[in-house]
Design a protein around this motif. Structure first.
Motif, short mmCIF file in Angstrom:
data_model
loop_
_atom_site.label_atom_id
_atom_site.label_comp_id
_atom_site.label_asym_id
_atom_site.label_seq_id
_atom_site.Cartn_x
_atom_site.Cartn_y
_atom_site.Cartn_z
N TRP A 127 79.68 138.63 54.48
CA TRP A 127 79.76 137.28 53.90
C TRP A 127 81.13 136.64 54.13
CZ3 TRP A 127 75.74 134.46 52.72
CH2 TRP A 127 74.53 135.11 52.44
N TRP A 128 82.10 137.42 54.58
CA TRP A 128 83.38 136.83 54.95
C TRP A 128 83.22 135.85 56.12
CZ3 TRP A 128 87.48 136.59 52.08
CH2 TRP A 128 87.74 137.58 51.14
N GLY A 133 83.09 130.62 59.26
CA GLY A 133 82.19 129.63 59.82
C GLY A 133 82.46 128.23 59.29
N ILE A 134 82.73 128.13 57.99
CA ILE A 134 83.03 126.83 57.39
C ILE A 134 84.32 126.25 57.98
CG2 ILE A 134 83.73 125.69 55.24
CD1 ILE A 134 81.76 127.57 53.79
N VAL A 135 85.30 127.11 58.20
CA VAL A 135 86.56 126.66 58.80
C VAL A 135 86.31 126.14 60.22
CG1 VAL A 135 88.83 127.39 59.64
CG2 VAL A 135 88.01 128.15 57.39
N PHE A 142 86.85 117.55 61.92
CA PHE A 142 88.15 116.90 61.90
C PHE A 142 88.76 116.75 63.29
CE2 PHE A 142 88.00 118.33 57.43
CZ PHE A 142 88.20 117.10 56.84
N TYR A 143 88.05 117.24 64.31
CA TYR A 143 88.54 117.02 65.67
C TYR A 143 88.63 115.52 65.97
CZ TYR A 143 89.24 117.37 70.66
OH TYR A 143 89.77 117.24 71.92
N GLU A 157 93.84 120.57 72.47
CA GLU A 157 93.51 121.68 73.36
C GLU A 157 93.65 123.02 72.64
OE1 GLU A 157 94.70 118.19 75.82
OE2 GLU A 157 95.55 119.19 74.07
N LEU A 158 94.70 123.15 71.83
CA LEU A 158 94.92 124.39 71.10
C LEU A 158 93.80 124.65 70.11
CD1 LEU A 158 96.80 126.77 70.43
CD2 LEU A 158 97.94 125.30 68.77
N ALA A 159 93.40 123.62 69.37
CA ALA A 159 92.33 123.77 68.38
C ALA A 159 91.01 124.12 69.04
CB ALA A 159 92.20 122.48 67.56
N ALA A 160 90.68 123.42 70.12
CA ALA A 160 89.41 123.69 70.81
C ALA A 160 89.39 125.10 71.36
CB ALA A 160 89.21 122.67 71.92
#
Length: 309
Positions: A127-128, A133-135, A142-143, A157-160
């Motif tokens: 369940w962790w 998954g939510i993050v 928020f992209y 680019e870093l986030a993707a």
């Protein structure tokens, strides 16, 4: 958040299934299923893979990627970044006449479906993963959503690469094995870099328009010439990373099959040189996405063959 500056000249809505298919931006979906395949093949070297979990991860990742693309479509339109003359893979709103609220509803529906699948994945693993998954979904929203979209900053680019490349590989590995290994993390790095490269290629193409709209992407900050150099360096690091992993015995020799995607990477980098018009850079953008696809599948095949031999 910038106020919307668009003038609504949308054509009558088209309900053709191809409009909804294009809304998912299908040629970007490789950024979702390549990491799932790589992570699952890595797990196959340690345990018997459960196909049901592989299928669940694959569908959930595709849904999240499609939803992210739809949020992109919606918020770019609301902020006046898209017009019927825009060059790119979007356009369901400005060219096909879909209602913005329909696009937004479809995006949240994809998120909802992914969450339902995520419940099954958590029931079969941990369940962790719900938190993780939510993050990941929040990063997708928020992209381009929220008051300060990630896509409008130098960190797109870093986030993707991190969320849609690195994390998806580790999650796909974890749901099969119940743990995360250093090997999986090391193999995830070049895939993450190439996912980020797709976003950089997009930002190189849109550099002039993004600058006019106040974006501060990496391509804008370093300039077109250096952005192309950074793209080429991302390709080079990805290939050299695999060579290093083979030399250190982390992965089998057969993973060098991934180097067969190098000609496509060269074509992608060269395709941007001397180009300033978005339409001229579309082949280079396509080649960048194809590099990610070819590299990922060849890497997975190499890992698979190495486990058999």
């Amino acid at each position: 958040m910038q106020p919307s500056t668009h003038i609504d000249h949308r054509p009558p809505a088209r309900r053709d299934w191809r409009v909804f298919w294009r809304l998912t931006r299908p040629h970007t979906l490789t950024a979702a299923f390549v990491p799932v395949c790589v992570g699952t093949v890595l797990a196959l070297g340690e345990t018997a893979v459960r196909f049901s979990l592989f299928a669940a991860m694959l569908v959930a990742s595709l849904l999240i990627q499609a939803a992210t693309n739809m949020f992109n479509e919606y918020y770019d339109y609301k902020r006046g970044l898209d017009s019927p003359e825009s060059v790119g893979i979007g356009g369901a709103i400005v060219r096909d006449g879909l209602e913005p609220r329909t696009v937004l509803a479809l995006a949240f529906s994809c998120f909802g479906a992914a969450m339902l699948i995520g419940v099954y994945i958590c029931m079969q693993s941990s369940w962790w993963l719900a938190v993780i998954g939510i993050v990941c979904m929040a990063a997708g929203y928020f992209y381009t959503g929220g008051p300060v979209p990630i896509a409008y900053t130098p960190f797109g680019e870093l986030a993707a690469g991190f969320f849609m490349g690195f994390m998806i590989i580790l999650i796909s590995f974890f749901v099969q094995t119940g743990h995360v290994s250093a090997k999986a993390a090391l193999v995830a790095v070049p895939v993450a870099i190439l996912v980020g490269a797709i976003l950089l290629a997009n930002n190189i193409r849109d550099l002039d328009g993004d600058r006019e709209k106040g974006r501060k992407t990496l391509a804008i900050l370093v300039g077109r010439g250096w952005a192309i150099r950074v793209l080429a360096m991302m390709f080079a690091v990805s290939f050299l990373w695999i060579v290093a992993l083979v030399l250190f015995g982390t992965v089998p020799f057969w993973t060098l099959l991934a180097l067969l995607s190098a000609p496509k990477a060269v074509a992608a980098a060269r395709g941007f040189i001397g180009k300033t018009k978005p339409a001229e850079m579309m082949p280079a953008m396509k080649a960048t996405a194809q590099t990610n696809t070819q590299f990922g599948f060849l890497l997975a095949i190499g890992l698979l063959v190495g486990q058999w031999l």
